[in-house]
Write a protein that holds these residues in place. Structure first.
Motif, PDB file in Angstrom:
ATOM      1  N   THR A  16      11.169  28.816  25.937  1.00  0.00           N
ATOM      2  CA  THR A  16      11.266  30.598  26.089  1.00  0.00           C
ATOM      3  C   THR A  16      11.211  30.754  27.675  1.00  0.00           C
ATOM      4  OG1 THR A  16      10.207  30.583  24.071  1.00  0.00           O
ATOM      5  CG2 THR A  16      10.053  32.519  25.439  1.00  0.00           C
ATOM      6  N   GLU A  31       8.257  35.641  19.626  1.00  0.00           N
ATOM      7  CA  GLU A  31       6.851  35.025  19.896  1.00  0.00           C
ATOM      8  C   GLU A  31       5.747  35.695  18.795  1.00  0.00           C
ATOM      9  OE1 GLU A  31       6.534  32.869  22.900  1.00  0.00           O
ATOM     10  OE2 GLU A  31       8.282  32.781  21.908  1.00  0.00           O
ATOM     11  N   THR A  46       7.050  30.418  19.828  1.00  0.00           N
ATOM     12  CA  THR A  46       8.102  30.762  19.158  1.00  0.00           C
ATOM     13  C   THR A  46       8.302  30.423  17.841  1.00  0.00           C
ATOM     14  OG1 THR A  46       9.207  30.344  21.193  1.00  0.00           O
ATOM     15  CG2 THR A  46      10.768  30.483  19.288  1.00  0.00           C
ATOM     16  N   ASP A  50      15.002  32.037  20.340  1.00  0.00           N
ATOM     17  CA  ASP A  50      14.995  32.741  21.746  1.00  0.00           C
ATOM     18  C   ASP A  50      16.524  32.996  21.769  1.00  0.00           C
ATOM     19  OD1 ASP A  50      12.131  32.438  22.571  1.00  0.00           O
ATOM     20  OD2 ASP A  50      12.704  30.440  22.866  1.00  0.00           O
TER      21      ASP A  50
HETATM   22 MG   LIG Z   1       9.395  29.252  22.791  1.00  0.00          MG
END
Ligand SMILES: [Mg+2]
Ligand SMILES: Nc1nc2c(ncn2[C@@H]2O[C@H](COP(=O)(O)OP(=O)(O)OP(=O)(O)O)[C@@H](O)[C@H]2O)c(=O)[nH]1
Lengths: 186, 120
Positions: A16, A31, A46, A50
């Motif tokens: 991320t 998140e 996560t 992403d």
């Molecule tokens: Mg992550």
């Protein structure tokens, strides 16, 4: 031209962080507050993906997708790997079982790695100097995989750019990606 | 015990309608807090998928100008999946048969989510 690159690797490796560092646009992040052991390391984790975008010098766009690191979200690994040009595996060198984690992700993405290209980025070497890059290269060799292994700090846009360059070069040695940061660095 | 109270709430939800086939309360990072699921459904899997879908639904609703997320609805040939927030840190997931009367179920789901939110 549009390219898709996947970032994967274990929890806390910096997927991320890396995408946020390099993306030209505010990344899409998913998140959630960590409730499991992850919270000892960081407050969020996560849960889906992403997403960021980076424009190369020639105007080509690279779409950057990051997976969750936790195995319970492994169904997202498959979904996100689809159509990718290659995969960047990030490994947290400060994790006690860093080598084992690399193995786990090599196995999980075996098909993708053999079909496309791989670059391995070792993060947090400032926190833990061992294993060394040579140790990782050796492990890859044992698995019959040839891939560049680089030391990176996921917080550094330049380091992440280097990973992407290495991957694009591995995919097509003739491809001149230029310096992916050239535009934004000016 | 909180887990028992959560289980009781889920049992009540499934009792109000025969069309509810499974229900679970999950932390937003995908860990099952309580579940009422039949054989054949892995509740860890259900937990992780619920967290991922709710999170993506939330981002999409906001970024595509649909405002704060109210629910995620998935329709399959064999039934529906309904996901809603139960307070900021939990998700309520409900699986129904394909004959479910959604209007009524939405009401039950909303009421249940509010009850769960008060508890956690
Ligand atoms: Mg992550
Ligand atoms: N000291 C140090 N910290 C780093 C380095 N690279 C990344 N970090 C930190 O490590 C953490 C990585 O967190 P994330 O980016 O959320 O990790 P992730 O891989 O996305 O983790 P999950 O989504 O939970 O699987 C962040 O706090 C970064 O600031 C590094 O090279 N050195």
């Amino acid at each position: 031209m549009h390219h898709k690159i996947l970032f994967s690797g274990p929890v806390g490796a910096g997927k991320t962080t890396a995408i946020a560092a390099i993306s030209d646009v505010t990344p899409v992040v998913t998140e959630a507050r960590a409730r499991d052991r992850t919270r000892l390391m960081k407050p969020h984790t996560t849960v889906a993906m992403d997403y960021g975008v980076m424009e190369l010098e020639g105007g080509d766009k690279v779409h950057l997708y990051g997976t969750p690191g936790q195995p319970r979200f492994d169904f997202m690994w498959e979904i996100l790997a689809e159509g990718g040009l290659g995969i960047i595996l990030l490994i947290d060198n400060s994790a006690a079982d860093a080598m084992y984690r690399l193995r786990h992700f090599l196995d999980a993405f075996d098909e993708v790695i053999r079909r496309t290209s791989l670059v391995v980025g070792i993060t947090k070497m400032d926190l833990a100097p061992t294993p060394t890059l040579a140790d990782y290269s050796e492990r890859l060799e044992q698995a019959g995989i040839r891939a560049p292994v680089l030391e990176v700090d996921a917080r550094s846009a330049d380091d992440v750019a280097l990973l992407i360059e290495a991957l694009l070069y591995t995919i097509d040695p003739g491809l001149d990606a230029g310096d992916p940061r050239a535009e934004t660095a000016q | 015990m909180r887990a028992e109270q959560l289980n009781a709430i889920l049992r009540k939800l499934s009792a109000t309608s025969g069309e509810v086939e499974a229900a679970a309360i999950i932390s937003t990072d995908g860990l099952v807090m309580a579940s009422y699921v039949p054989e054949g459904i892995d509740d860890d899997r259900l937990g992780a998928m619920s967290a991922a879908m709710l999170s993506l639904g939330e981002r999409a609703a906001l970024e595509l100008g649909r405002g704060e997320l109210e629910q995620v609805l998935v329709k399959g040939k064999k039934g529906f999946i309904i996901l809603v927030h139960a307070g900021p840190d939990a998700v309520l997931t409900v699986l129904t048969s394909q004959t479910a009367r959604l209007g009524l179920i939405f009401l039950d789901v909303k009421r249940t989510a509010a009850e769960v939110a008060r508890l956690i």
